[in-house]
Enzyme design. Structure first.
Site, PDB file in Angstrom:
ATOM      1  N   HIS A   1     -15.587  46.293  -4.384  1.00 55.79           N
ATOM      2  CA  HIS A   1     -16.245  46.477  -5.689  1.00 55.79           C
ATOM      3  C   HIS A   1     -15.227  46.461  -6.826  1.00 55.79           C
ATOM      4  O   HIS A   1     -15.467  47.038  -7.880  1.00 55.79           O
ATOM      5  CB  HIS A   1     -17.050  47.782  -5.728  1.00 55.79           C
TER       6      HIS A   1
ATOM      7  N   GLU B   1      -7.112  29.209 -14.263  1.00 51.25           N
ATOM      8  CA  GLU B   1      -8.444  29.202 -14.881  1.00 51.25           C
ATOM      9  C   GLU B   1      -9.162  27.878 -14.621  1.00 51.25           C
ATOM     10  O   GLU B   1     -10.368  27.847 -14.364  1.00 51.25           O
ATOM     11  CB  GLU B   1      -8.319  29.415 -16.392  1.00 51.25           C
TER      12      GLU B   1
ATOM     13  N   SER C   1       0.049  29.737 -26.286  1.00 50.55           N
ATOM     14  CA  SER C   1      -0.984  29.688 -27.316  1.00 50.55           C
ATOM     15  C   SER C   1      -0.431  28.999 -28.544  1.00 50.55           C
ATOM     16  O   SER C   1       0.729  29.183 -28.902  1.00 50.55           O
ATOM     17  CB  SER C   1      -1.431  31.110 -27.666  1.00 50.55           C
TER      18      SER C   1
ATOM     19  N   LYS D   1       1.824  34.753 -26.229  1.00 49.75           N
ATOM     20  CA  LYS D   1       0.912  34.535 -25.109  1.00 49.75           C
ATOM     21  C   LYS D   1       1.512  33.719 -23.965  1.00 49.75           C
ATOM     22  O   LYS D   1       2.278  32.796 -24.170  1.00 49.75           O
ATOM     23  CB  LYS D   1      -0.355  33.801 -25.585  1.00 49.75           C
TER      24      LYS D   1
END
Ligand code: ARG
Length: 482
Positions: free
Chosen positions: A153, A287, A274, A280
């Site tokens: 979980h 992804e 970024s 970043k």
């Protein structure tokens, strides 16, 4: 190609809409190989005379060579790759080219070609897949004793090791390898000779073309041969499952490289930045691997729906199998290649993993199990260990930091030997069940995984190119014995 019956050429918009050449051009090599087998068989059974047969075989071989070297560009206004081949062959050898399509239809032709394409693609996917698995196995070897929380979980659950965790991903991919081997096998049934749907009145030998193409079997029913796309569905299913597996791993890369988790960071070479925020470092490859699962699942869905309700036998709807299939195979191959590089660029942080073992009372189950060994029924032990957790939580200490008398107030059966049981390392080492996280068991697991990898490699080495292709490479297409 089929102008005789028509009084007018097709409307340009209809033609543009129905043609498949823009995407089936990539089948050109396998369509040429299928044609070589067909022509060789026609020559052997005497449907083609020596002169035409040899001209066709030499012409096709020359085209294949020029396509492979890039000297011949696969382009034009043709309807599909099959008509491009026939037109180009005619330009090169003239009249004999008009005999190649004897005893064959584009229906059995395209199914043959697509099966050859799927088989080669499955071999390639398995190679890329093994590369990813190897990275994980090597990293597992390095982290047999690196303890971190295992989650259920997404809540800290029980201690495990990084090796055990990485191997869990490896086993999922090894199941995919098995699925792609199955795809290879079910694609190994030759439809060539089925014709449009009802074979042909020539003395053709489907078993001979199957043999020349390296297929293990031939169609049991010519109607099924041209209507069947199960091998496409199975390839798409294998792609979808594999991409889902990769996406689950990629999600963990994303999660673990957050500042909140900090279990890992990415090598600069596998991260993105970024355009706006100078600080970043984004896990873009992970992804995208995660995101591409949608494409693979969509491709499977698209073909399932295209097939649903189709009457026998060939229908133009079947042309819609190609783009999703190519896209799914490209997606999976690209994702696996990126995953191998990305996986190598993941730097693990055992110190952060160690820190995460605190505060979650991950060894509460071990306390309950300890009590069970002292004769307490598990349900009672669960309750008592739960009380100890509440006590530790109230005092803001770890279970193993509770003074013995406090622990005893909840669990009277506890002895002085409990502290070892309550440490994360103790927990991991106590789980000596086969397939569990105890380091010596993970060493066995690693050996088992390496043996499976070796088996897959052996299978891959046993996949030979079609005999007719080898004959072409060796300039033996006209040899007496083939
Ligand atoms: N382009 C077609 C396909 O991809 C080839 C077979 C065409 N056959 C036909 N009867 N129109 O399925």
């Amino acid at each position: 190609m089929w102008g005789g019956r028509f009084g007018a050429p097709p409307d340009p918009r209809i033609r543009a809409f129905t043609r498949s050449f823009p995407f089936d051009r990539r089948l050109v090599r396998w369509d040429l190989v299928g044609s070589l087998a067909h022509a060789r068989m026609l020559l052997e059974v005497g449907v083609l005379d020596r002169e035409s047969g040899e001209a066709i075989l030499q012409g096709l071989a020359g085209m294949l060579r020029d396509v492979e070297t890039g000297a011949l560009r696969v382009e034009g206004e043709d309807e599909d790759v099959h008509s491009w081949i026939e037109r180009t062959l005619a330009e090169r050898i003239g009249e004999p080219a008009r005999r190649l399509h004897t005893a064959r239809s584009r229906n059995d032709q395209v199914a043959t070609t697509l099966r050859l394409y799927v088989r080669e693609a499955a071999e390639r996917v398995v190679e890329h897949l093994l590369e990813v698995v190897e990275v994980w196995l090597d990293q597992a070897q390095e982290h047999l004793e690196t303890v971190l929380p295992g989650y259920t979980h997404l809540q800290r659950a029980q201690p495990t090791t990084l090796a055990h965790h990485l191997l869990a991903h490896a086993w999922a991919l090894l199941q995919d390898a098995d699925r792609f081997r199955r795809v290879h096998r079910v694609s190994g049934i030759s439809p060539l000779g089925a014709g449009a749907l009802a074979t042909s009145p020539y003395p053709v030998r489907p078993e001979r073309t199957a043999e020349l193409l390296g297929f293990e079997g031939i169609f049991p029913n010519s109607m099924h041969a041209v209507a069947d796309r199960d091998y496409v569905l199975e390839a798409l299913f294998a792609c979808a499952v594999l991409q889902v597996h990769l996406s689950r791993w990629a999600e963990e890369v994303v999660l673990w490289t957050t500042q909140e988790f900090g279990f890992a960071s990415l090598d600069d070479s596998v991260a993105g930045g970024s355009s706006l925020m100078p600080q970043k470092k984004n896990p873009e490859a992970a992804e995208l691997i995660r995101g591409k699962a949608g494409r693979a699942i969509g491709a499977l869905t698209a073909v399932l729906v295209a097939l649903k309700g189709l009457p026998l036998t060939y229908n133009s709807d079947l042309q819609e199998d190609k783009e999703p299939l190519f896209d799914a195979l490209d997606t999976v191959s690209g994702s696996l290649q990126a995953a191998a590089v990305l996986a190598r660029g993941v730097r693990y942080h055992p110190d952060r993993m160690r820190t995460a073992l605190h505060g979650g009372f991950l060894t509460a189950t071990d306390l309950a199990d300890y009590l069970v060994r002292r004769g307490v029924p598990f349900r009672t032990a669960h309750e008592r260990a739960g009380r100890a957790v509440r006590e530790a939580e109230g005092r803001r200490v770890e279970l193993w930091e509770l003074p013995l008398e406090v622990l005893r107030s909840c669990c009277p059966e506890v002895g002085g030997d409990v502290s070892e049981v309550l440490s994360p390392e103790g927990s991991v080492h106590a789980r000596t069940v086969a397939g569990g996280p105890a380091p010596h068991r993970v060493v066995e697991q690693l050996e088992r995984a390496r043996a499976v990898v070796e088996g897959v490699r052996r299978w891959r080495r046993s996949c030979a190119p079609p005999p007719i292709y080898t004959a072409y490479r060796e300039g033996r297409l006209l040899a007496e014995q083939l």
